[in-house]
Design a protein around this motif. Structure first.
Motif, mmCIF file in Angstrom:
data_model
loop_
_atom_site.group_PDB
_atom_site.id
_atom_site.type_symbol
_atom_site.label_atom_id
_atom_site.label_comp_id
_atom_site.label_asym_id
_atom_site.label_seq_id
_atom_site.Cartn_x
_atom_site.Cartn_y
_atom_site.Cartn_z
ATOM 1 N N PHE A 67 -3.141 -0.454 0.712
ATOM 2 C CA PHE A 67 -1.775 -0.316 1.205
ATOM 3 C C PHE A 67 -1.266 1.113 0.983
ATOM 4 C CE2 PHE A 67 2.546 -0.217 -0.642
ATOM 5 C CZ PHE A 67 3.269 -0.275 0.532
ATOM 6 N N HIS A 68 -1.459 1.618 -0.225
ATOM 7 C CA HIS A 68 -1.019 2.978 -0.568
ATOM 8 C C HIS A 68 -1.984 3.501 -1.630
ATOM 9 C CE1 HIS A 68 1.654 6.337 -1.290
ATOM 10 N NE2 HIS A 68 1.543 6.106 -2.575
ATOM 11 N N LEU A 69 -2.738 4.525 -1.270
ATOM 12 C CA LEU A 69 -3.768 5.056 -2.161
ATOM 13 C C LEU A 69 -4.652 3.891 -2.619
ATOM 14 C CD1 LEU A 69 -1.537 7.610 -4.108
ATOM 15 C CD2 LEU A 69 -3.014 8.066 -2.148
ATOM 16 N N ASP A 70 -4.651 3.605 -3.929
ATOM 17 C CA ASP A 70 -5.482 2.503 -4.402
ATOM 18 C C ASP A 70 -4.645 1.254 -4.705
ATOM 19 O OD1 ASP A 70 -4.216 3.504 -6.662
ATOM 20 O OD2 ASP A 70 -5.931 3.189 -7.964
ATOM 21 N N MET A 71 -3.454 1.176 -4.102
ATOM 22 C CA MET A 71 -2.568 0.039 -4.340
ATOM 23 C C MET A 71 -2.824 -1.059 -3.314
ATOM 24 S SD MET A 71 1.589 -0.093 -4.685
ATOM 25 C CE MET A 71 1.632 0.906 -6.155
ATOM 26 N N SER A 72 -2.872 -2.291 -3.799
ATOM 27 C CA SER A 72 -3.051 -3.455 -2.936
ATOM 28 C C SER A 72 -1.809 -4.326 -2.971
ATOM 29 C CB SER A 72 -4.243 -4.292 -3.406
ATOM 30 O OG SER A 72 -5.440 -3.567 -3.243
ATOM 31 N N VAL A 73 -1.434 -4.860 -1.807
ATOM 32 C CA VAL A 73 -0.360 -5.848 -1.747
ATOM 33 C C VAL A 73 -0.984 -7.195 -2.079
ATOM 34 C CG1 VAL A 73 1.341 -7.007 -0.280
ATOM 35 C CG2 VAL A 73 0.925 -4.550 0.007
ATOM 36 N N LEU A 84 -6.567 -8.538 -9.608
ATOM 37 C CA LEU A 84 -5.244 -8.030 -9.240
ATOM 38 C C LEU A 84 -4.128 -8.738 -9.999
ATOM 39 C CD1 LEU A 84 -5.577 -7.472 -5.387
ATOM 40 C CD2 LEU A 84 -5.584 -5.753 -7.207
ATOM 41 N N ALA A 85 -4.239 -10.042 -10.160
ATOM 42 C CA ALA A 85 -3.224 -10.789 -10.902
ATOM 43 C C ALA A 85 -3.173 -10.336 -12.357
ATOM 44 C CB ALA A 85 -3.494 -12.286 -10.815
ATOM 45 N N LYS A 86 -4.336 -10.077 -12.941
ATOM 46 C CA LYS A 86 -4.376 -9.613 -14.328
ATOM 47 C C LYS A 86 -3.778 -8.216 -14.460
ATOM 48 C CE LYS A 86 -8.247 -12.505 -15.565
ATOM 49 N NZ LYS A 86 -9.675 -12.622 -15.704
ATOM 50 N N LEU A 87 -4.078 -7.327 -13.506
ATOM 51 C CA LEU A 87 -3.490 -5.992 -13.527
ATOM 52 C C LEU A 87 -1.972 -6.060 -13.379
ATOM 53 C CD1 LEU A 87 -5.996 -3.962 -11.312
ATOM 54 C CD2 LEU A 87 -5.643 -3.740 -13.776
ATOM 55 N N ALA A 88 -1.504 -6.904 -12.472
ATOM 56 C CA ALA A 88 -0.061 -7.052 -12.251
ATOM 57 C C ALA A 88 0.623 -7.586 -13.505
ATOM 58 C CB ALA A 88 0.190 -7.956 -11.052
ATOM 59 N N ALA A 89 0.006 -8.564 -14.157
ATOM 60 C CA ALA A 89 0.578 -9.127 -15.383
ATOM 61 C C ALA A 89 0.623 -8.065 -16.486
ATOM 62 C CB ALA A 89 -0.230 -10.338 -15.834
ATOM 63 N N ARG A 90 -0.414 -7.260 -16.574
ATOM 64 C CA ARG A 90 -0.451 -6.188 -17.582
ATOM 65 C C ARG A 90 0.632 -5.150 -17.313
ATOM 66 N NH1 ARG A 90 -5.920 -3.340 -17.968
ATOM 67 N NH2 ARG A 90 -4.978 -1.552 -16.980
ATOM 68 N N PHE A 91 0.816 -4.793 -16.028
ATOM 69 C CA PHE A 91 1.860 -3.827 -15.693
ATOM 70 C C PHE A 91 3.236 -4.405 -16.020
ATOM 71 C CE2 PHE A 91 4.808 -1.364 -13.263
ATOM 72 C CZ PHE A 91 4.284 -0.089 -13.289
ATOM 73 N N LEU A 92 3.463 -5.663 -15.667
ATOM 74 C CA LEU A 92 4.743 -6.308 -15.948
ATOM 75 C C LEU A 92 5.023 -6.324 -17.448
ATOM 76 C CD1 LEU A 92 7.263 -7.853 -15.127
ATOM 77 C CD2 LEU A 92 5.877 -9.936 -15.047
ATOM 78 N N GLN A 93 4.020 -6.624 -18.245
ATOM 79 C CA GLN A 93 4.190 -6.609 -19.698
ATOM 80 C C GLN A 93 4.588 -5.212 -20.175
ATOM 81 O OE1 GLN A 93 0.727 -7.885 -21.897
ATOM 82 N NE2 GLN A 93 1.660 -7.430 -23.863
ATOM 83 N N GLY A 94 3.948 -4.179 -19.602
ATOM 84 C CA GLY A 94 4.296 -2.812 -19.966
ATOM 85 C C GLY A 94 5.725 -2.458 -19.584
ATOM 86 N N VAL A 95 6.163 -2.915 -18.428
ATOM 87 C CA VAL A 95 7.550 -2.670 -17.997
ATOM 88 C C VAL A 95 8.516 -3.314 -18.992
ATOM 89 C CG1 VAL A 95 9.262 -3.327 -16.245
ATOM 90 C CG2 VAL A 95 7.081 -2.350 -15.544
ATOM 91 N N ARG A 96 8.206 -4.526 -19.406
ATOM 92 C CA ARG A 96 9.073 -5.236 -20.361
ATOM 93 C C ARG A 96 9.086 -4.543 -21.730
ATOM 94 N NH1 ARG A 96 12.081 -8.226 -17.142
ATOM 95 N NH2 ARG A 96 11.026 -9.958 -16.136
ATOM 96 N N PRO A 114 5.476 -9.614 -9.446
ATOM 97 C CA PRO A 114 4.640 -8.560 -8.860
ATOM 98 C C PRO A 114 4.125 -8.927 -7.474
ATOM 99 C CG PRO A 114 3.449 -9.719 -10.589
ATOM 100 C CD PRO A 114 4.842 -10.265 -10.586
ATOM 101 N N ILE A 115 4.259 -7.981 -6.534
ATOM 102 C CA ILE A 115 3.716 -8.192 -5.192
ATOM 103 C C ILE A 115 2.723 -7.096 -4.803
ATOM 104 C CG2 ILE A 115 5.670 -9.576 -4.409
ATOM 105 C CD1 ILE A 115 6.696 -7.099 -2.906
ATOM 106 N N ALA A 116 2.580 -6.076 -5.647
ATOM 107 C CA ALA A 116 1.575 -5.035 -5.410
ATOM 108 C C ALA A 116 1.274 -4.342 -6.729
ATOM 109 C CB ALA A 116 2.066 -4.024 -4.375
ATOM 110 N N VAL A 117 0.045 -3.849 -6.851
ATOM 111 C CA VAL A 117 -0.360 -3.131 -8.051
ATOM 112 C C VAL A 117 -1.520 -2.209 -7.681
ATOM 113 C CG1 VAL A 117 -2.011 -4.885 -8.838
ATOM 114 C CG2 VAL A 117 -0.887 -3.399 -10.524
ATOM 115 N N ASN A 118 -1.651 -1.120 -8.428
ATOM 116 C CA ASN A 118 -2.798 -0.255 -8.168
ATOM 117 C C ASN A 118 -3.883 -0.479 -9.210
ATOM 118 O OD1 ASN A 118 -1.571 1.086 -10.340
ATOM 119 N ND2 ASN A 118 -2.055 3.106 -9.547
#
Length: 172
Positions: A67-73, A84-96, A114-118
């Motif tokens: 979708f954008h560089l190495d980002m997937s929707v 992808l779900a694990k990466l999104a969960a990890r990013f969300l945890q970092g945001v929190r 999460p609807i997209a993550v790189n």
């Protein structure tokens, strides 16, 4: 939505083949449409209504790689598990943990889905539903950026042409 998805797919495939060497970024890929039952399950899992144009997108392609560089929707197929779900969960945890939400004026407890993550977990896009706080439904965050989009279609338009939409950076 069909035109946006088609234009984005054509653009990403063209960019992919124009790279030197070919194949530096993620291979652009779309998927078969999500089924109605999958959309219902995604909505239940997210804890919020799926933003209308994201729902339209998933009805055309259940996610998109490159979708954008190495980002997937993410699609319905990605939410239950997988890389992808694990990466999104990890990013969300970092945001929190990093209080990123409060930095842009969102309450810490706001519902983010999460609807997209790189691939290196440095950027993600979230669906939010907080009409009392802001009208936008989509938040792109990471690597020092914070951008709010009214709809998923606005996000796709922006991905195609950065001059097509002026995202807000903070809630204030």
């Amino acid at each position: 939505m069909l035109r946006l998805v088609r234009d984005l797919a054509v653009d990403r495939v063209s960019r992919y083949f124009s790279e030197d060497p070919v194949g530096v970024s993620a291979i652009p890929r779309i998927y078969p449409p999500a089924k109605h039952e999958e959309l219902v399950a995604l909505e239940q899992r997210s804890g919020q209504l799926i933003e209308a144009t994201y729902r339209d997108f998933l009805s055309l392609t259940d996610g998109m790689d490159g979708f954008h560089l190495d980002m997937s929707v993410l699609g319905c197929k990605d939410i239950e598990g997988g890389v992808l779900a694990k990466l999104a969960a990890r990013f969300l945890q970092g945001v929190r943990e990093d209080v990123t939400t409060e930095d842009v004026g969102l309450p810490a407890e706001i519902g983010l889905f999460p609807i997209a993550v790189n691939g290196d977990c440095s950027r993600a896009i979230f669906m939010i539903d907080a009409p009392d706080i802001l009208p936008e439904r989509i938040w792109w965050v990471g690597e020092g950026d914070s951008m709010f989009f009214g709809t998923f279609a606005d996000l796709l338009s922006y991905a195609l042409d950065r001059l097509s939409y002026n995202p807000r950076e903070t809630v204030d």
